[in-house]
Design a protein around this motif. Structure first.
Motif, PDB file in Angstrom:
ATOM      1  N   VAL A   1       0.831  -1.200   0.000  1.00 31.02           N
ATOM      2  CA  VAL A   1       0.000   0.000   0.000  1.00 31.02           C
ATOM      3  C   VAL A   1       0.868   1.254   0.000  1.00 31.02           C
ATOM      4  CG1 VAL A   1      -1.564   1.382   1.432  1.00 31.02           C
ATOM      5  CG2 VAL A   1      -2.075  -1.025   0.991  1.00 31.02           C
ATOM      6  N   VAL A   2       1.951   1.237   0.769  1.00 31.36           N
ATOM      7  CA  VAL A   2       2.846   2.400   0.813  1.00 31.36           C
ATOM      8  C   VAL A   2       3.442   2.666  -0.563  1.00 31.36           C
ATOM      9  CG1 VAL A   2       4.996   3.318   1.745  1.00 31.36           C
ATOM     10  CG2 VAL A   2       3.397   2.124   3.258  1.00 31.36           C
ATOM     11  N   PHE A   3       3.976   1.632  -1.207  1.00 35.67           N
ATOM     12  CA  PHE A   3       4.601   1.832  -2.516  1.00 35.67           C
ATOM     13  C   PHE A   3       3.568   2.062  -3.612  1.00 35.67           C
ATOM     14  CE2 PHE A   3       8.203   0.103  -0.264  1.00 35.67           C
ATOM     15  CZ  PHE A   3       9.244   0.861  -0.795  1.00 35.67           C
ATOM     16  N   ASN A   4       2.340   1.666  -3.356  1.00 40.94           N
ATOM     17  CA  ASN A   4       1.254   1.958  -4.285  1.00 40.94           C
ATOM     18  C   ASN A   4       1.110   3.463  -4.499  1.00 40.94           C
ATOM     19  OD1 ASN A   4      -1.856   2.245  -4.974  1.00 40.94           O
ATOM     20  ND2 ASN A   4      -1.627   2.907  -2.859  1.00 40.94           N
ATOM     21  N   TYR A   5       1.318   4.237  -3.435  1.00 44.75           N
ATOM     22  CA  TYR A   5       1.147   5.685  -3.552  1.00 44.75           C
ATOM     23  C   TYR A   5       2.308   6.346  -4.282  1.00 44.75           C
ATOM     24  CZ  TYR A   5      -3.027   5.358  -0.788  1.00 44.75           C
ATOM     25  OH  TYR A   5      -4.288   5.040  -0.360  1.00 44.75           O
ATOM     26  N   TYR A   6       3.494   5.752  -4.231  1.00 47.08           N
ATOM     27  CA  TYR A   6       4.591   6.243  -5.084  1.00 47.08           C
ATOM     28  C   TYR A   6       4.191   6.091  -6.548  1.00 47.08           C
ATOM     29  CZ  TYR A   6       7.980   6.527  -1.233  1.00 47.08           C
ATOM     30  OH  TYR A   6       8.661   6.883  -0.092  1.00 47.08           O
ATOM     31  N   SER A   7       3.618   4.943  -6.874  1.00 50.64           N
ATOM     32  CA  SER A   7       3.186   4.680  -8.244  1.00 50.64           C
ATOM     33  C   SER A   7       2.034   5.591  -8.641  1.00 50.64           C
ATOM     34  CB  SER A   7       2.770   3.211  -8.378  1.00 50.64           C
ATOM     35  OG  SER A   7       2.447   2.887  -9.706  1.00 50.64           O
ATOM     36  N   CYS A   8       1.139   5.877  -7.685  1.00 46.68           N
ATOM     37  CA  CYS A   8       0.016   6.793  -7.948  1.00 46.68           C
ATOM     38  C   CYS A   8       0.524   8.171  -8.364  1.00 46.68           C
ATOM     39  CB  CYS A   8      -0.858   6.926  -6.703  1.00 46.68           C
ATOM     40  SG  CYS A   8      -2.041   5.601  -6.447  1.00 46.68           S
ATOM     41  N   VAL A   9       1.490   8.680  -7.602  1.00 49.82           N
ATOM     42  CA  VAL A   9       2.026  10.016  -7.891  1.00 49.82           C
ATOM     43  C   VAL A   9       2.702  10.032  -9.258  1.00 49.82           C
ATOM     44  CG1 VAL A   9       3.755  11.719  -7.208  1.00 49.82           C
ATOM     45  CG2 VAL A   9       2.256  10.707  -5.485  1.00 49.82           C
ATOM     46  N   LEU A  10       3.495   9.013  -9.565  1.00 45.28           N
ATOM     47  CA  LEU A  10       4.170   8.943 -10.860  1.00 45.28           C
ATOM     48  C   LEU A  10       3.160   8.870 -12.000  1.00 45.28           C
ATOM     49  CD1 LEU A  10       7.111   6.488 -10.052  1.00 45.28           C
ATOM     50  CD2 LEU A  10       7.249   8.954 -10.461  1.00 45.28           C
ATOM     51  N   THR A  11       2.118   8.069 -11.815  1.00 49.94           N
ATOM     52  CA  THR A  11       1.075   7.962 -12.839  1.00 49.94           C
ATOM     53  C   THR A  11       0.370   9.298 -13.018  1.00 49.94           C
ATOM     54  OG1 THR A  11       0.725   5.643 -12.226  1.00 49.94           O
ATOM     55  CG2 THR A  11      -0.981   6.689 -13.568  1.00 49.94           C
ATOM     56  N   GLY A  12       0.089   9.972 -11.909  1.00 53.41           N
ATOM     57  CA  GLY A  12      -0.556  11.280 -11.963  1.00 53.41           C
ATOM     58  C   GLY A  12       0.285  12.311 -12.681  1.00 53.41           C
ATOM     59  N   LEU A  13       1.599  12.286 -12.416  1.00 48.97           N
ATOM     60  CA  LEU A  13       2.497  13.242 -13.077  1.00 48.97           C
ATOM     61  C   LEU A  13       2.536  13.004 -14.581  1.00 48.97           C
ATOM     62  CD1 LEU A  13       5.476  13.318 -10.536  1.00 48.97           C
ATOM     63  CD2 LEU A  13       3.757  15.096 -10.933  1.00 48.97           C
ATOM     64  N   VAL A  14       2.523  11.746 -14.992  1.00 49.84           N
ATOM     65  CA  VAL A  14       2.526  11.415 -16.423  1.00 49.84           C
ATOM     66  C   VAL A  14       1.264  11.938 -17.104  1.00 49.84           C
ATOM     67  CG1 VAL A  14       2.415   9.517 -18.092  1.00 49.84           C
ATOM     68  CG2 VAL A  14       4.024   9.408 -16.189  1.00 49.84           C
ATOM     69  N   LEU A  15       0.141  11.886 -16.373  1.00 54.66           N
ATOM     70  CA  LEU A  15      -1.145  12.282 -16.956  1.00 54.66           C
ATOM     71  C   LEU A  15      -1.455  13.768 -16.763  1.00 54.66           C
ATOM     72  CD1 LEU A  15      -3.294   9.205 -15.870  1.00 54.66           C
ATOM     73  CD2 LEU A  15      -2.404   9.707 -18.143  1.00 54.66           C
ATOM     74  N   THR A  16      -0.590  14.481 -16.046  1.00 52.94           N
ATOM     75  CA  THR A  16      -0.810  15.919 -15.840  1.00 52.94           C
ATOM     76  C   THR A  16      -0.318  16.698 -17.055  1.00 52.94           C
ATOM     77  OG1 THR A  16      -0.531  15.689 -13.446  1.00 52.94           O
ATOM     78  CG2 THR A  16      -0.315  17.901 -14.374  1.00 52.94           C
ATOM     79  N   PRO A  17      -1.200  17.424 -17.740  1.00 50.97           N
ATOM     80  CA  PRO A  17      -0.806  18.115 -18.976  1.00 50.97           C
ATOM     81  C   PRO A  17       0.174  19.262 -18.754  1.00 50.97           C
ATOM     82  CG  PRO A  17      -3.043  18.711 -18.341  1.00 50.97           C
ATOM     83  CD  PRO A  17      -2.628  17.591 -17.439  1.00 50.97           C
ATOM     84  N   ASP A  18       0.063  19.935 -17.609  1.00 47.74           N
ATOM     85  CA  ASP A  18       0.914  21.099 -17.354  1.00 47.74           C
ATOM     86  C   ASP A  18       1.529  20.984 -15.965  1.00 47.74           C
ATOM     87  OD1 ASP A  18       2.229  23.473 -17.353  1.00 47.74           O
ATOM     88  OD2 ASP A  18       0.439  24.752 -17.263  1.00 47.74           O
ATOM     89  N   LEU A  19       2.788  20.567 -15.907  1.00 45.95           N
ATOM     90  CA  LEU A  19       3.464  20.378 -14.625  1.00 45.95           C
ATOM     91  C   LEU A  19       3.778  21.696 -13.924  1.00 45.95           C
ATOM     92  CD1 LEU A  19       5.937  17.477 -15.524  1.00 45.95           C
ATOM     93  CD2 LEU A  19       3.730  17.328 -14.355  1.00 45.95           C
ATOM     94  N   LYS A  20       3.613  22.804 -14.626  1.00 45.92           N
ATOM     95  CA  LYS A  20       3.866  24.101 -14.011  1.00 45.92           C
ATOM     96  C   LYS A  20       2.906  24.382 -12.862  1.00 45.92           C
ATOM     97  CE  LYS A  20       5.720  26.246 -18.232  1.00 45.92           C
ATOM     98  NZ  LYS A  20       5.511  27.334 -19.239  1.00 45.92           N
ATOM     99  N   ALA A  21       1.761  23.686 -12.860  1.00 44.63           N
ATOM    100  CA  ALA A  21       0.762  23.896 -11.802  1.00 44.63           C
ATOM    101  C   ALA A  21       1.337  23.577 -10.426  1.00 44.63           C
ATOM    102  CB  ALA A  21      -0.470  23.032 -12.063  1.00 44.63           C
ATOM    103  N   PHE A  22       2.320  22.662 -10.370  1.00 45.12           N
ATOM    104  CA  PHE A  22       2.897  22.292  -9.083  1.00 45.12           C
ATOM    105  C   PHE A  22       3.762  23.409  -8.513  1.00 45.12           C
ATOM    106  CE2 PHE A  22       1.924  18.276 -11.113  1.00 45.12           C
ATOM    107  CZ  PHE A  22       1.287  17.591 -10.090  1.00 45.12           C
TER     108      PHE A  22
END
Length: 307
Positions: free
Chosen positions: A32-53
């Protein structure tokens, strides 16, 4: 419709993957802990504009609360996994989907942000949902192989295992309620993916700290299979929400229409998949609970469904 089906399939994949962990001796908490690392990476890949961060104010109240929500993410996800493993995939799916009762009640009586007038049928649906949850987790007898890696725990009225789906129901409902509140208070509609990445980052922080404590002070060993199992889990975890949001957009953001259908399909497909892959069988009480769950969701949202 494609987004809709993908959301359901990735949601079902969550339950099935976690159900398989005992068979491959994957530590659920580590995964479950490492699942969230993968979640963040997947989210970053699908984020169209990383400047929002770059615009995130990490010390703002909204961001701090969202990071804190990550703690509940870990708790809710662990309870789903334990319910799927120790009771059944159907019970986990039923508890998770019936938890919609909690945000509905909070929206109606606390936040007062419901966009419709609740009728007797709507309230009846809420009551039936709770009955469905109770019936869905009951078993008529116990197995001696209850704790075998490939066998779910049989739940009777006299056992304590029924607490797992009840806790899943409460944790998932509270989780969804807080998600609704935080997104409503602190985020614009187009920032939903950003919100989820921040919340998952909070889950990484609390989860990693707990994991390190268990490793250095609890003598637990971190195994590669648990890391891989978690990284695999994170992809459908994030994509289930991502495609659900896409489905909402394709149906004119009609949450009252999309969520009931999504919940019904998730429950039915989960039960079918668990029967095919893990030979999970439903007794008459379970079948009645599943049927009542469908009835409950329809009654809760019959106005939006056009009935």
């Amino acid at each position: 419709m494609l987004y809709f089906l993908l959301a359901v399939l990735f949601t079902v994949a969550l339950y099935l993957i976690m159900r398989s962990y005992p068979k491959y001796q994957v530590n659920s908490f580590h995964a479950v802990v490492f699942n969230y690392y993968s979640c963040v990476l997947t989210g970053l890949v699908l984020t169209p504009d990383l400047k929002a961060f770059g615009e995130i104010q990490w010390n703002s109240q909204g961001t701090v609360l969202t990071l804190a929500l990550g703690t509940l993410f870990v708790v809710a996800f662990m309870s789903i996994g334990m319910t799927a493993q120790k009771v059944s995939v159907t019970a986990a799916s039923l508890a998770g989907n019936m938890s919609l009762v909690i945000p509905v009640l909070f929206g109606l009586f606390i936040f007062k942000n419901t966009n419709k007038e609740f009728t007797v049928l709507n309230y009846t649906g809420l009551v039936i949902a709770l009955v469905a949850l109770a019936l869905g987790v009951m078993q008529t007898k116990a197995k001696s192989t209850a704790f075998a890696h490939d066998q779910p725990l049989e739940v009777s009225v006299l056992s304590y295992a029924w607490l797992l789906p009840v806790f899943t129901f409460l944790a998932s409902g509270t989780n969804n309620t807080l998600i609704n509140y935080l997104t409503m208070q602190y985020y614009r509609p187009e920032q939903t993916t950003l919100f989820m990445i921040i919340a998952c980052s909070g889950a990484i922080l609390i989860g990693t700290l707990l994991l390190l404590y268990k490793i250095f002070f609890g003598s637990e060993k971190l195994l590669l299979r648990s890391v891989v199992g978690g990284l695999i889990l994170g992809v459908p975890n994030f994509l289930s929400l991502y495609f659900l949001l896409q489905a909402l957009g394709s149906f004119g953001n009609s949450a009252a229409f999309v969520f009931p259908i999504y919940n019904i399909l998730s429950m039915l497909v989960s039960s079918l998949a668990a029967w095919i892959l893990y030979k999970e069988k439903l007794n008459n009480l379970n079948r009645l609970g599943l049927a009542l769950a469908v009835v409950a969701i329809i009654l809760i949202s019959y106005q939006e469904l056009g009935f």
